[in-house]
Design an enzyme around this catalytic site. Structure first.
Site, PDB file in Angstrom:
ATOM      1  N   LYS A 126      11.236  11.379   3.209  1.00 52.35           N
ATOM      2  CA  LYS A 126      12.226  10.318   3.418  1.00 52.35           C
ATOM      3  C   LYS A 126      12.732  10.373   4.851  1.00 52.35           C
ATOM      4  CE  LYS A 126      16.289   8.105   1.367  1.00 52.35           C
ATOM      5  NZ  LYS A 126      15.629   6.796   1.406  1.00 52.35           N
TER       6      LYS A 126
ATOM      7  N   GLY B 129       0.792  -1.230   0.000  1.00 54.91           N
ATOM      8  CA  GLY B 129       0.000   0.000   0.000  1.00 54.91           C
ATOM      9  C   GLY B 129       0.816   1.268   0.000  1.00 54.91           C
TER      10      GLY B 129
ATOM     11  N   HIS C  37      16.445  14.120  -1.717  1.00 53.40           N
ATOM     12  CA  HIS C  37      15.211  13.329  -1.745  1.00 53.40           C
ATOM     13  C   HIS C  37      14.023  14.149  -1.248  1.00 53.40           C
ATOM     14  CE1 HIS C  37      17.876   9.803  -2.163  1.00 53.40           C
ATOM     15  NE2 HIS C  37      16.807   9.182  -2.630  1.00 53.40           N
TER      16      HIS C  37
END
Length: 266
Positions: free
Chosen positions: A158, A9, A154
């Site tokens: 993250k 998911g 990023h």
């Protein structure tokens, strides 16, 4: 080949589901999410934004490992070690793209790989793994008068830093120089740090926005600078590499493999 996805998911999980469904010669064995999670019982394919498959998200990974030929794991270090134990018990191929694995976790994966096939890499992208190889080659060629700095950027969500890919690039550079990364890594700088030490490998971390993943290895020498860069614009590159790794490992002996093995980079 039947491929299952743990953590189906999440952002990467959904991308992996789509990639499995789009890849010729493989079928989706199922997907799991955390026990009691809101997604348990949902259609795995529908969560990934494609037509429903009739396969529902479950909360018991043991069922998935029994049903699948290979399982792909981009979850958390603790969950990955649990899944590695299950893979060893069932003989299921395990492809690990989880980041943040420390030396102890990698050692444990090696032990589990005596009983099955495990492909582990800090990054499953073909391009990034070529960057690993190039980084090692350039580091081996240039002397310590060339300072090595690794810069990564990023998205704001993250949770680990430096990224697993950045650390993988650091290990590649250290291997090229024949040194242990832990002995020469500068992973944080703040305040009056003094001059840069010869032979050290520095890391700089950027977090912000929706950046999928940018990595640059800088070799800064006297009078010149060499920069090797990879920029990811779509997570599909990681999913594509992971499915490729699962297919490659299908007929291999038990053992712990890397994407360099999958790509024949040796």
């Amino acid at each position: 080949m039947r491929i299952g996805i743990v953590g189906c998911g999440g952002r990467m999980g959904r991308e992996l589901v789509r990639q499995v469904l789009e890849t010729e010669g493989v079928t989706l064995a199922g997907g799991t999410e955390k026990p009691g999670g809101a997604l348990v019982g949902e259609d795995v394919a529908a969560l990934a934004g494609v037509p429903p498959s009739g396969i529902l998200v479950t909360e018991d990974p043991t069922v998935l490992f029994d049903a699948a030929d290979a399982v792909i794991d981009f979850t958390t270090p603790a969950a990955t070690l649990l899944h590695a134990t299950m893979a060893a018990h069932t003989g299921t191929t395990l492809v690990v793209g989880t980041t943040g694995l420390d030396d102890a976790a990698l050692s444990q994966l090696g032990k589990m790989a005596r009983q099955t096939r495990i492909v582990q890499a800090p990054n499953m992208s073909v391009g990034v793994n070529l960057l690993f190889a190039l980084t090692r080659q350039v580091a081996a060629t240039l002397g310590i008068e060339y300072d090595i700095e690794i810069v990564e950027h990023h998205h704001r969500h993250k949770v680990d830093a430096p990224s697993g890919t950045a650390l993988g690039l650091g290990r590649a550079a250290a291997a090229g120089r024949g040194v242990d990364l832990d002995a020469v890594a500068d992973r944080a700088r703040d305040g009056h740090t003094g001059p840069r030490e010869d032979g050290h490998i520095g890391f700089a971390v950027l977090r912000g926005g929706d950046v999928v993943g940018d990595h640059t290895v800088v070799f800064a020498g006297p009078g010149e600078r060499i920069e090797l860069t990879h920029k990811a614009s779509d997570r599909v590159i990681y999913a594509r590499g992971a499915v490729r790794a699962a297919q490659w490992a299908a007929d291999k002996p038990n053992g712990l493999y890397s994407m360099a093995d999958v790509l024949g980079l040796g």
